[in-house]
Scaffold this motif. Structure first.
Motif, PDB file in Angstrom:
ATOM      1  N   ALA B 453       0.982  -1.400   0.032  1.00  0.00           N
ATOM      2  CA  ALA B 453      -0.098  -0.207   0.036  1.00  0.00           C
ATOM      3  C   ALA B 453       0.935   1.252  -0.089  1.00  0.00           C
ATOM      4  O   ALA B 453       2.069   1.122   0.343  1.00  0.00           O
ATOM      5  CB  ALA B 453      -0.909   0.031   1.262  1.00  0.00           C
ATOM      6  N   ALA B 455       0.768   5.565   1.162  1.00  0.00           N
ATOM      7  CA  ALA B 455       0.145   6.482   1.871  1.00  0.00           C
ATOM      8  C   ALA B 455       0.853   7.924   1.716  1.00  0.00           C
ATOM      9  O   ALA B 455       2.069   7.892   1.478  1.00  0.00           O
ATOM     10  CB  ALA B 455      -0.012   5.915   3.393  1.00  0.00           C
ATOM     11  N   VAL B 465      -4.564   7.350   1.276  1.00  0.00           N
ATOM     12  CA  VAL B 465      -3.937   5.813   1.193  1.00  0.00           C
ATOM     13  C   VAL B 465      -4.585   5.179   0.006  1.00  0.00           C
ATOM     14  O   VAL B 465      -5.861   5.377  -0.428  1.00  0.00           O
ATOM     15  CB  VAL B 465      -4.573   5.163   2.509  1.00  0.00           C
ATOM     16  N   GLU B 466      -3.663   4.405  -0.833  1.00  0.00           N
ATOM     17  CA  GLU B 466      -3.862   3.739  -1.969  1.00  0.00           C
ATOM     18  C   GLU B 466      -3.636   2.563  -2.029  1.00  0.00           C
ATOM     19  O   GLU B 466      -2.391   2.272  -1.451  1.00  0.00           O
ATOM     20  CB  GLU B 466      -3.482   4.668  -3.333  1.00  0.00           C
ATOM     21  N   ILE B 467      -4.375   1.618  -2.382  1.00  0.00           N
ATOM     22  CA  ILE B 467      -3.931   0.248  -2.518  1.00  0.00           C
ATOM     23  C   ILE B 467      -5.169  -0.684  -3.291  1.00  0.00           C
ATOM     24  O   ILE B 467      -6.195  -0.279  -3.554  1.00  0.00           O
ATOM     25  CB  ILE B 467      -4.355  -0.488  -0.956  1.00  0.00           C
ATOM     26  N   LEU B 480     -11.243  -0.805   5.337  1.00  0.00           N
ATOM     27  CA  LEU B 480      -9.840  -0.623   5.028  1.00  0.00           C
ATOM     28  C   LEU B 480      -9.449   0.944   5.127  1.00  0.00           C
ATOM     29  O   LEU B 480      -8.473   1.370   5.663  1.00  0.00           O
ATOM     30  CB  LEU B 480      -9.399  -0.914   3.898  1.00  0.00           C
ATOM     31  N   ALA B 484      -6.851   2.962   7.626  1.00  0.00           N
ATOM     32  CA  ALA B 484      -6.027   4.051   7.073  1.00  0.00           C
ATOM     33  C   ALA B 484      -6.285   5.347   7.894  1.00  0.00           C
ATOM     34  O   ALA B 484      -5.170   5.748   8.007  1.00  0.00           O
ATOM     35  CB  ALA B 484      -6.495   4.199   5.645  1.00  0.00           C
ATOM     36  N   PHE B 497      -9.451   7.674   0.112  1.00  0.00           N
ATOM     37  CA  PHE B 497      -9.009   6.260   0.109  1.00  0.00           C
ATOM     38  C   PHE B 497      -9.179   5.748  -1.194  1.00  0.00           C
ATOM     39  O   PHE B 497     -10.539   5.975  -1.567  1.00  0.00           O
ATOM     40  CB  PHE B 497      -9.713   5.574   1.200  1.00  0.00           C
ATOM     41  N   ILE B 523      -1.630  -1.306   4.593  1.00  0.00           N
ATOM     42  CA  ILE B 523      -2.007   0.078   4.723  1.00  0.00           C
ATOM     43  C   ILE B 523      -1.419   0.351   6.303  1.00  0.00           C
ATOM     44  O   ILE B 523      -1.015   1.632   6.171  1.00  0.00           O
ATOM     45  CB  ILE B 523      -3.592   0.329   4.874  1.00  0.00           C
ATOM     46  N   HIS B 524      -1.750  -0.382   7.092  1.00  0.00           N
ATOM     47  CA  HIS B 524      -0.963   0.149   8.221  1.00  0.00           C
ATOM     48  C   HIS B 524       0.213   0.409   8.368  1.00  0.00           C
ATOM     49  O   HIS B 524       0.867   1.384   8.761  1.00  0.00           O
ATOM     50  CB  HIS B 524      -1.387  -0.710   9.270  1.00  0.00           C
TER      51      HIS B 524
END
Lengths: 346, 746
Positions: B453, B455, B465-467, B480, B484, B497, B523-524
């Motif tokens: 991910a 951020a 945040v992108e995933i 998610l 984020a 997001f 993401i974390h």
């Protein structure tokens, strides 16, 4: 795309004139016809939309005590009609046990009579099927499933009629009003659908171009209002055809059964009314023994078409006994939340 | 649990029962699913599928179809664009063979044998009909008795077909009571509401696809191989899936055909299979025949647990329902063995379907367990507790966490299990219906895959945040984003997001109940990276009130960094970035399995499901009247969504027990119920009052966030609990699933 002519009939006479042409089909809600056309099961060349015909959707109590239901009345409107619910409760119960709310809001009572079998070999559009393609054979015969017939079938066809609505109509001596070039005629619902015999492609007594305009419940039918139930055994609680269903009604007279009515769904290519079973109940006190005897008579001559549907014969006997028991106990003041369900007893 | 995990949350989003952020769009019909897209000039394609199950196509009336007004092209093996790779080649892991007009062979009913491309869907559909195929037909092999039995190399995804721990024959010989029973489960079809649509367009050697998929990178890899292009030249938009349940884990043949049709015509092509066309080329849950042999001592301790499975794959590819896997983790037994065998049939290749292995295996083992418990005169719940696995059977590893006892206890309490008669057919309700209750244990592995991910936090205090994560209805857009927001220390409203596109970092497959763990931890980690860099700036800047706090000395929340030891000293992200003259800070994060932890620990989610059924004593009709499930699955990101997942799983379990079964004509291999009118799943009126209890469980081992999956576990346990309840109500043990009324007429 499949090309077909589409015309909208303005009057009954108009519909009758165009309906006589070869390859014509009347379209009401189309809940069955359109699906069959999409699946390539039936390919009419000419669609005559009858939904705008005036005066065919009324529900009318006649001075003589009978009830006339226009062929274009919606299933949901009939089921919700207070007079129908009060006077012919098992008709309302059967309607509410059929299809889904969305379909009931669209489907018409005339269309209900005309719906085709759900036999998988008919609807798949490729298997040999004497109904779809006369003379091609019956693919179901070697692999009958639970929906196939145990009464009135022939080596040419083992399909069943899927209607719930027609079952109490048959029991209550309803008749079908038919318009044709020669005028109006009336046919008893029990004689409207044809058993397959050697000509499963002929499904009803309608001649080409004839149109159902109304159903009539005779005044006599109202006498059963206090003791009438429709019971539908099925594989899920809604949106499922009957495995077996029964309409049972009686007139109780001084602790005895004056008259009884009994018809089944899910057993044959037409609603299966058994007057001998009804007669066996007349004059008897309501009792489990009397119901069992009627059920025995009702399933006389039943024959499975395969391993998968043999159970339906015993199940039908039990459904008859239960429906008669429920009917004898009295029609509930209000329809149950799960109409016609074994779990819907009030 | 003795250990307490480090708090990972900075903010306040995780743990909140937020409603779906995409809910209003879906209710208003504004969420754009793949088939809602129609780029300018798009042609419509319709599949022509085989009506036989085995043989070859002898002829297609291409001329008739092409003569139909509106038909642009008919694609057959003769003119289909040549692929760069044989679609039957399995040179990359996780590749399934597909039917994309590579030859005239028919391997199963409903196999695509031609594609008609037209200016309208109606013309394409009629064109497909006009092809009027003729066939050279061979006798198909249908049903578990139709093929030659063999032992597959692997079951499920790379699992061993046979595992033995101890001597089951000796265990059975020494047992005070033994039980042997054979259970059958039918082929089931995923039946996602949304078909496997694809809208494909080519720009030179670049491919754009609107296509629902549970694995963007897997799809890119597969399509890149087939078309001889780079994975990065394939752009896939998949913002929403109308259900996947495993069937969208790999691109289905018809989706590849859409790409081929677009290449052949040089125009965008939209192909949406019909419902019945989904019964064949999209996978299904393979049928099983499972024989369980159980033995227990006088006290009810299992001495032997032997689970034999016969299942089926297609004639041309391998996927074997791993129904025995559940037996290797669920109960402690002195000896345990599982063995899978299989036959090959003329059907499409089975595939993972929600709860693969566990769902089918669980109904058999939970039924068999009750059959033995009755012989032992033991309460079924007590029997399960007597055989509680304190460590994972076979591996002997401790569980990273296992709050199953608590699930049993709270579930039993909420349900009112105590005082249940041991004997069947003891209870009737006021209306005379037979009433029975049953329990089943739920379990599913806690998996995590590789995912990435990115951020960022910008100088205006907002973040992104992108995933490449995927929402198939489970609520990923919401859950998610909660992770984020907390990771970046922002409120949901300051966060942008993005997910559901192959242009975004690869988040692996949304499957195996591992997507929240995978995407969430990625993401974390990305957010931690950003906060780490921001902290670095602040604590080393003399102008900051955070100067000298040390990298571990601050927390991020509410768009600020705050000193841990002195909450009165804090600074906004914006102030830190502006002073440093930075427009933004970007970070990246990764997630994946921790090999060391996996070596030392067994990781599973658990639960207990209690069911009450009513059965009509004469007519056999069954009604589930109550369902209570208690589940422990680590940290709960969003209890509202998780409860919905449990409800959905339990409803599927009910469907498994009472409804679902694909029926085929054994003579032709054609389906008899390839539609939603006749392939039954429950309707609203079949679903009783349900309760899902979320049992708290902390797990410092399973992954940083401490989350386990919740997507599949609800099916396991439920089907067995219902089967047991039906027996308890009636005294009739139905071993042939689904339990339909004809089997209960007595």
């Amino acid at each position: 795309m499949i090309l077909f002519d589409y015309t909208r009939a303005a009057t009954v006479a108009d519909a009758l004139a165009t309906g006589r042409q070869p390859g014509a089909a009347f379209l009401a809600a189309g809940t069955n016809l359109v699906d069959l056309m999409k699946g390539g099961v039936t390919n009419p060349e000419r669609i005559i939309d009858i939904t705008r015909l005036p005066g065919l959707s009324g529900i009318e109590a006649k001075p003589d005590g009978s009830l006339r239901i226009g062929a274009l009345a919606r299933n949901s409107d009939v089921a919700d009609d207070p007079h129908v619910a009060k006077t012919y409760p098992m008709v309302a119960e059967a309607l509410l046990a059929g299809a889904s709310a969305q379909l009931r809001n669209a489907a018409t009572v005339g269309g209900n009579l005309m719906q085709r079998t759900r036999c998988q070999y008919f609807t798949d559009a490729v298997s040999p099927c004497n109904k779809r393609q006369p003379g091609s054979g019956c693919a179901a015969l070697g692999h009958a499933t639970r929906i196939h017939a145990v009464q009135g079938w022939s080596e040419q066809c083992i399909a069943t009629h899927p209607s719930d609505f027609c079952v109490p109509l048959a029991a209550l001596d309803a008749s079908v009003e038919i318009e044709g070039q020669g005028g109006t005629r009336s046919v008893k619902l029990t004689e409207f659908h044809l058993l397959p015999g050697d000509h499963p492609e002929r499904e009803t007594v309608l001649e080409p171009g004839e149109l159902i305009t109304a159903l009539t419940l005779p005044a006599e039918a109202a006498r059963f209002a206090g003791n009438a139930r429709y019971l539908k055994v099925r594989d899920r609680t809604s949106y499922a055809f009957a495995v077996v269903s029964a309409a049972a009604a009686m007139i109780l007279d001084g602790g005895k059964i004056g008259q009884a009515r009994l018809a089944f769904g899910g057993l044959a290519l037409k609603p299966w009314r058994v007057t001998e079973a009804e007669a066996s109940l007349a004059g008897k006190a309501p009792s489990p023994e009397a119901y069992a005897e009627a059920a025995r008579i009702a399933l006389d001559g039943a024959k499975p078409t395969g391993e998968a549907n043999a159970f339906k014969i015993e199940l039908a006997r039990r459904v008859a006994v239960r429906a008669l028991t429920l009917a004898a106990a009295g029609t509930p003041a209000r329809l149950p939340a799960l109409p016609a369900s074994p779990f819907g007893i009030v | 649990m003795t250990s307490t995990i480090e708090p990972v949350r900075h903010g306040s989003s995780i743990g909140q029962p937020l409603t779906r952020r995409d809910g209003p769009l879906k209710v208003k019909g504004q969420a754009r699913f793949a088939a809602d897209n129609l780029p300018p000039g798009t042609l419509h394609a319709a599949l022509c599928v085989s009506k036989i199950a085995r043989g070859r196509v002898k002829s297609l009336d291409v001329a008739a179809a092409e003569a139909h007004p509106g038909v642009v092209k008919v694609m057959t093996p003769e003119n289909a664009p040549k692929l760069s790779k044989d679609p039957d080649l399995k040179d990359v892991p996780f590749t399934f063979r597909i039917d994309v007009l590579q030859n005239d062979k028919v391997r199963y009913a409903n196999q695509p044998i031609a594609v008609v491309i037209a200016e309208s869907l109606e013309a394409a559909t009629e064109g497909a009909r006009l092809l009027a195929p003729t066939y050279e037909e061979e006798t198909p092999r249908i049903g578990l008795d139709a093929g030659e039995v063999f032992t597959p190399d692997a079951v499920g995804v790379g699992a061993p077909p046979e595992q033995v721990d101890g001597d089951v024959e000796a265990g059975l010989a020494s047992a005070a009571k033994t039980f042997t029973g054979t259970y059958e489960t039918p082929a089931q079809y995923h039946n996602a509401m949304e078909p496997h649509a694809a809208v494909a367009s080519w720009d030179g050697d670049k491919l754009h696809l609107f296509m629902p998929t549970q694995g963007l990178a897997i799809a890119q890899g597969r399509l890149a191989g087939l078309f001889g292009i780079k994975p990065t030249d394939i752009h896939i938009d998949s913002p929403y899936l109308g259900g996947g349940f495993g069937s969208k884990g790999v691109p289905a043949g018809p989706q590849v055909l859409a790409c081929m049709a677009a290449r052949l015509t040089g125009k965008p092509v939209k192909l949406v299979p019909t419902r019945s066309q989904m019964y064949g080329p999209m996978g299904h849950r393979g049928p099983t025949r499972q024989t369980l042999r159980l033995g227990a001592d006088e006290a009810g301790k299992l001495m032997a647990l032997d689970h034999h499975i016969l299942t089926a794959s297609s004639s041309f590819d391998d996927f074997f329902e791993p129904a025995g896997r559940v037996t290797t983790t669920l109960y402690a037994s002195k000896s345990t063995a599982i063995r899978h065998e299989a036959v090959r049939l003329d059907t499409g290749t089975p595939l993972f379907m929600r709860g693969p292995g566990e769902a089918s295996g669980s109904v058999a083992i939970e039924s068999a367990l009750d059959e033995l418990a009755f012989d032992l005169n033991m309460d079924p719940l007590e029997f399960r507790l007597a055989n509680y696995a304190e460590v994972e059977p076979f591996s002997g590893k401790p569980f990273s966490s296992k709050a199953l006892r608590e699930c049993y206890a709270q579930g039993a309490k909420a349900f009112g299990w105590a005082g249940r008669p041991l004997k069947p057919r003891q209870t009737r309700d006021k209306d005379g219906f037979l009433v029975g209750t049953g329990v089943g244990t739920a379990t599913f592995p806690a998996l995590i895959f590789e995912g990435m991910a990115r951020a960022e936090i910008r100088a205006d205090g907002s973040g992104t945040v992108e995933i490449g994560a995927l929402d198939m209805g489970q609520g990923a857009w919401t859950a998610l984003a909660q992770i984020a927001a907390d990771g970046l220390g922002l409120g949901m409203e300051e966060l942008t997001f993005n997910m559901g596109s192959s242009d975004l970092p690869n988040a692996g497959i949304a499957g195996g109940s591992g997507h929240t763990a995978t995407a969430g931890n990625a993401i974390h980690a990305a957010a931690q990276d950003v906060i780490g860099q921001l902290t670095e700036l602040a604590v080393n800047d003399q102008a900051s009130p955070l100067f000298g706090a040390g990298n571990a000395g601050v927390t991020a929340a509410g768009g600020r960094l705050t000193r841990r030891d002195d909450p009165s000293r804090s600074e906004t992200f914006s102030a830190i970035l502006n002073r440093a003259g930075r427009a933004k800070i970007e970070g990246k994060g990764k997630a994946g399995a921790d090999a060391a932890a996996q070596k030392s620990y067994a990781m599973h989610a658990h639960g207990a499901v209690f069911a009450e059924v009513k059965v009509d004593p004469d007519l056999g009709q069954v009604r589930v009247s109550r369902l209570v499930g208690a589940f422990a699955a680590g940290r709960i990101i969003n209890p509202h969504l998780v409860r919905s997942q449990y409800y959905g799983g339990m409803i599927w379990g009910l469907s498994f027990a009472l409804h679902e079964k694909a029926e085929m004509d054994p003579r032709t291999g054609r389906f008899l119920n390839d539609n939603l009118a006749e392939y039954h799943v429950p309707v609203n009126a079949d679903i009783p009052a349900m309760e899902a209890i979320l049992i708290p469980e902390e797990d410092s081992v399973v992954n940083t966030l401490g989350v386990k999956g919740v997507g599949e576990i609800g099916i396991t346990g439920t089907a067995g609990a219902i089967a047991n309840a039906v027996w308890h109500a009636t005294g009739i043990r139905v071993r042939d699933i689904p339990i339909t009324l004809d089997k209960l007429l007595g």
